[in-house]
Design a protein around this motif. Sequence first.
Motif, PDB file in Angstrom:
ATOM      1  N   PRO A  14      14.758 -48.971 105.269  1.00 28.67           N
ATOM      2  CA  PRO A  14      15.996 -49.529 105.478  1.00 28.67           C
ATOM      3  C   PRO A  14      16.968 -48.840 104.340  1.00 28.67           C
ATOM      4  CG  PRO A  14      15.555 -51.768 105.546  1.00 28.67           C
ATOM      5  CD  PRO A  14      14.021 -49.942 104.715  1.00 28.67           C
ATOM      6  N   LYS A  15      15.959 -48.738 103.407  1.00 26.99           N
ATOM      7  CA  LYS A  15      16.810 -48.534 101.491  1.00 26.99           C
ATOM      8  C   LYS A  15      18.129 -46.731 101.490  1.00 26.99           C
ATOM      9  CE  LYS A  15      15.156 -52.012  98.679  1.00 26.99           C
ATOM     10  NZ  LYS A  15      14.280 -52.606  97.895  1.00 26.99           N
ATOM     11  N   ASP A  16      17.139 -46.285 102.650  1.00 17.65           N
ATOM     12  CA  ASP A  16      16.934 -45.304 102.274  1.00 17.65           C
ATOM     13  C   ASP A  16      17.288 -43.953 103.860  1.00 17.65           C
ATOM     14  OD1 ASP A  16      14.875 -44.499 102.827  1.00 17.65           O
ATOM     15  OD2 ASP A  16      13.647 -43.907 101.233  1.00 17.65           O
ATOM     16  N   THR A  17      17.344 -44.928 104.344  1.00 15.28           N
ATOM     17  CA  THR A  17      17.170 -43.909 105.747  1.00 15.28           C
ATOM     18  C   THR A  17      18.965 -43.538 105.995  1.00 15.28           C
ATOM     19  OG1 THR A  17      16.686 -44.249 108.231  1.00 15.28           O
ATOM     20  CG2 THR A  17      18.311 -46.111 107.243  1.00 15.28           C
ATOM     21  N   PRO A  18      18.857 -42.350 106.702  1.00 13.26           N
ATOM     22  CA  PRO A  18      19.935 -41.783 106.407  1.00 13.26           C
ATOM     23  C   PRO A  18      20.954 -42.140 108.243  1.00 13.26           C
ATOM     24  CG  PRO A  18      18.482 -40.546 107.981  1.00 13.26           C
ATOM     25  CD  PRO A  18      17.651 -41.478 107.052  1.00 13.26           C
ATOM     26  N   TYR A  19      20.366 -43.479 108.333  1.00 10.48           N
ATOM     27  CA  TYR A  19      21.016 -43.783 109.377  1.00 10.48           C
ATOM     28  C   TYR A  19      19.687 -44.781 110.222  1.00 10.48           C
ATOM     29  CZ  TYR A  19      19.236 -39.926 113.016  1.00 10.48           C
ATOM     30  OH  TYR A  19      18.584 -39.142 114.112  1.00 10.48           O
ATOM     31  N   CYS A  20      20.724 -45.202 111.232  1.00 10.51           N
ATOM     32  CA  CYS A  20      20.001 -46.329 111.799  1.00 10.51           C
ATOM     33  C   CYS A  20      19.802 -45.768 113.739  1.00 10.51           C
ATOM     34  CB  CYS A  20      20.593 -47.661 111.934  1.00 10.51           C
ATOM     35  SG  CYS A  20      19.536 -49.151 113.055  1.00 10.51           S
ATOM     36  N   ILE A  21      18.634 -45.489 113.348  1.00 15.34           N
ATOM     37  CA  ILE A  21      18.968 -44.647 114.452  1.00 15.34           C
ATOM     38  C   ILE A  21      18.321 -46.620 116.147  1.00 15.34           C
ATOM     39  CG2 ILE A  21      16.223 -45.701 115.084  1.00 15.34           C
ATOM     40  CD1 ILE A  21      15.742 -42.725 116.260  1.00 15.34           C
ATOM     41  N   THR A  22      18.396 -47.192 116.009  1.00 14.73           N
ATOM     42  CA  THR A  22      18.372 -48.092 116.502  1.00 14.73           C
ATOM     43  C   THR A  22      20.208 -48.486 116.924  1.00 14.73           C
ATOM     44  OG1 THR A  22      16.320 -50.006 116.414  1.00 14.73           O
ATOM     45  CG2 THR A  22      18.213 -50.578 117.290  1.00 14.73           C
ATOM     46  N   GLU A  23      20.998 -48.790 115.895  1.00 11.82           N
ATOM     47  CA  GLU A  23      22.505 -48.720 116.304  1.00 11.82           C
ATOM     48  C   GLU A  23      23.008 -47.409 116.661  1.00 11.82           C
ATOM     49  OE1 GLU A  23      23.763 -49.379 111.526  1.00 11.82           O
ATOM     50  OE2 GLU A  23      23.035 -51.330 111.564  1.00 11.82           O
ATOM     51  N   ALA A  24      22.267 -46.255 116.172  1.00 20.50           N
ATOM     52  CA  ALA A  24      22.811 -44.732 116.867  1.00 20.50           C
ATOM     53  C   ALA A  24      22.502 -45.037 118.474  1.00 20.50           C
ATOM     54  CB  ALA A  24      22.135 -44.022 116.418  1.00 20.50           C
ATOM     55  N   LEU A  25      21.248 -45.479 118.613  1.00 19.52           N
ATOM     56  CA  LEU A  25      21.029 -45.954 120.411  1.00 19.52           C
ATOM     57  C   LEU A  25      22.087 -46.956 120.758  1.00 19.52           C
ATOM     58  CD1 LEU A  25      17.295 -44.696 119.588  1.00 19.52           C
ATOM     59  CD2 LEU A  25      18.792 -42.928 121.001  1.00 19.52           C
ATOM     60  N   ILE A  26      22.407 -47.560 120.668  1.00 19.63           N
ATOM     61  CA  ILE A  26      22.654 -48.539 121.267  1.00 19.63           C
ATOM     62  C   ILE A  26      24.147 -48.768 121.276  1.00 19.63           C
ATOM     63  CG2 ILE A  26      23.925 -51.132 120.805  1.00 19.63           C
ATOM     64  CD1 ILE A  26      21.260 -51.809 120.217  1.00 19.63           C
ATOM     65  N   SER A  27      25.371 -47.236 120.084  1.00 18.21           N
ATOM     66  CA  SER A  27      26.504 -47.251 120.670  1.00 18.21           C
ATOM     67  C   SER A  27      26.605 -46.343 121.625  1.00 18.21           C
ATOM     68  CB  SER A  27      26.758 -45.920 118.805  1.00 18.21           C
ATOM     69  OG  SER A  27      26.563 -47.313 117.878  1.00 18.21           O
ATOM     70  N   ALA A  28      24.926 -45.188 121.331  1.00 17.53           N
ATOM     71  CA  ALA A  28      25.897 -44.209 122.880  1.00 17.53           C
ATOM     72  C   ALA A  28      25.365 -44.389 124.090  1.00 17.53           C
ATOM     73  CB  ALA A  28      24.759 -43.503 121.978  1.00 17.53           C
ATOM     74  N   TYR A  29      24.537 -45.917 123.599  1.00 16.87           N
ATOM     75  CA  TYR A  29      24.409 -46.326 125.701  1.00 16.87           C
ATOM     76  C   TYR A  29      25.720 -46.509 125.415  1.00 16.87           C
ATOM     77  CZ  TYR A  29      23.938 -50.499 128.590  1.00 16.87           C
ATOM     78  OH  TYR A  29      23.911 -50.778 129.908  1.00 16.87           O
ATOM     79  N   TYR A  30      26.308 -47.673 125.291  1.00 22.34           N
ATOM     80  CA  TYR A  30      27.836 -47.785 125.477  1.00 22.34           C
ATOM     81  C   TYR A  30      28.998 -46.595 125.383  1.00 22.34           C
ATOM     82  CZ  TYR A  30      26.508 -52.456 124.706  1.00 22.34           C
ATOM     83  OH  TYR A  30      25.990 -53.640 125.562  1.00 22.34           O
ATOM     84  N   GLY A  31      28.755 -44.933 125.070  1.00 25.23           N
ATOM     85  CA  GLY A  31      29.187 -43.819 125.342  1.00 25.23           C
ATOM     86  C   GLY A  31      30.327 -44.028 123.477  1.00 25.23           C
ATOM     87  N   LYS A  74      29.688 -42.691 116.386  1.00 23.49           N
ATOM     88  CA  LYS A  74      28.368 -43.127 115.864  1.00 23.49           C
ATOM     89  C   LYS A  74      27.200 -43.342 116.934  1.00 23.49           C
ATOM     90  CE  LYS A  74      31.483 -47.070 114.203  1.00 23.49           C
ATOM     91  NZ  LYS A  74      31.922 -48.194 113.965  1.00 23.49           N
ATOM     92  N   GLY A  75      26.926 -42.714 117.934  1.00 23.05           N
ATOM     93  CA  GLY A  75      26.180 -42.770 118.872  1.00 23.05           C
ATOM     94  C   GLY A  75      24.840 -41.117 118.883  1.00 23.05           C
ATOM     95  N   LEU A  76      23.929 -41.744 119.025  1.00 29.68           N
ATOM     96  CA  LEU A  76      22.571 -40.665 119.319  1.00 29.68           C
ATOM     97  C   LEU A  76      22.352 -40.535 120.249  1.00 29.68           C
ATOM     98  CD1 LEU A  76      20.718 -38.767 117.726  1.00 29.68           C
ATOM     99  CD2 LEU A  76      19.360 -41.342 117.205  1.00 29.68           C
TER     100      LEU A  76
END
Length: 342
Positions: free
Chosen positions: A291-308, A312-314
């Motif tokens: 988490p200190k150097d990841t380019p983005y949080c994949i879980t946050e991005a996928l949850i954002s995508a779920y909601y359309g 912010k979504g992946l």
Amino acid sequence: MKILDKLRVPIIQGGMGVGISMGNLAGHVAYEGGMGVISTADIGFREVDFHQNTEEANKRALRAEIKKAREISRGRGMIAINAMVVTNNFKEMVKTACEAGIDAIISGAGLPLDLPEIVKGFNVLIAPIVSSGKAAATLLKKWQLNYQRKADFIVVEGHEAGGHLGFKPEELKEGTAKPLLEILKDVMEKAPGIPVFCGGSIFDAGDVKEALEAGATGVQVATRFIATEECDATQGFKDVILAAKDENIQVFKSPVGMPGRGVRTPLIEKVAAGERVPPVKCLNCIRTCNPKDTPYCITEALISAYYGDVEKGLFFCGGNGGKINEMTTVKKVMAELSAPWE
């Protein structure tokens, strides 16, 4: 229990997370005679205590989605989970699914070398997802040596698949990755007597026919099921896929450590430009993520995508995602894909 005993048609609906393939989609695919697959990837994201009690929220949601799928399928077809090896809760999700009476465990994003040990004592089918004959041979050798267990079936994914890809970035960039049907042939040679399903760019009945003629037992299809009424995704997610064109779909870097394919969005453009979107809160979901150097949080991005949330979504999808331009139903998709068997 053998895989073909309960399938009217050997079609596996590919696992899609977060929240895209859950109990509703899986249940309806099974009702039509196929194998419906629930993705375990942070499946508890809608639970009220998800951020405070992530592990229990995921287990609770998985049990509920399996129950829902069972009720919808009414005993037809099969229900499976797709669990990623690279996730920290891999073992817990597999055990929870087994306790809930799941029919099969499909596992990718790494080789599930200890899967036979995890499912010991349960009457469940196990299958790896591989992208090369070498990977299949390595896994089968380990399973036989350590557990005297064979794979009940194997899923081969080609480089046109959606989500995480089992290929080197340079293979994808330079176009040197083997075609799906070549990999299929290689895996079948390494795994004689084991049913092999192929996925990644399987879109219509013509693709199914080609796979069957090449020797596949059946196919795995994921992206086609997104734009169905029964898909668990929100309409916002579906609308992004419906609007996507071929030129909008690309391969990008994933925090999981593997390349991924999906729709180009502002998030993907930021990361490609060297920007970083730090996690709001680390859920400790991926073993390979720092988490200190990841380019983005994949879980946050996928949850954002779920909601359309396009910003912010992946939005994962396969290479043929640009062909999807209208809503349909699971019944219609299954009928079309089943044509070669009918």
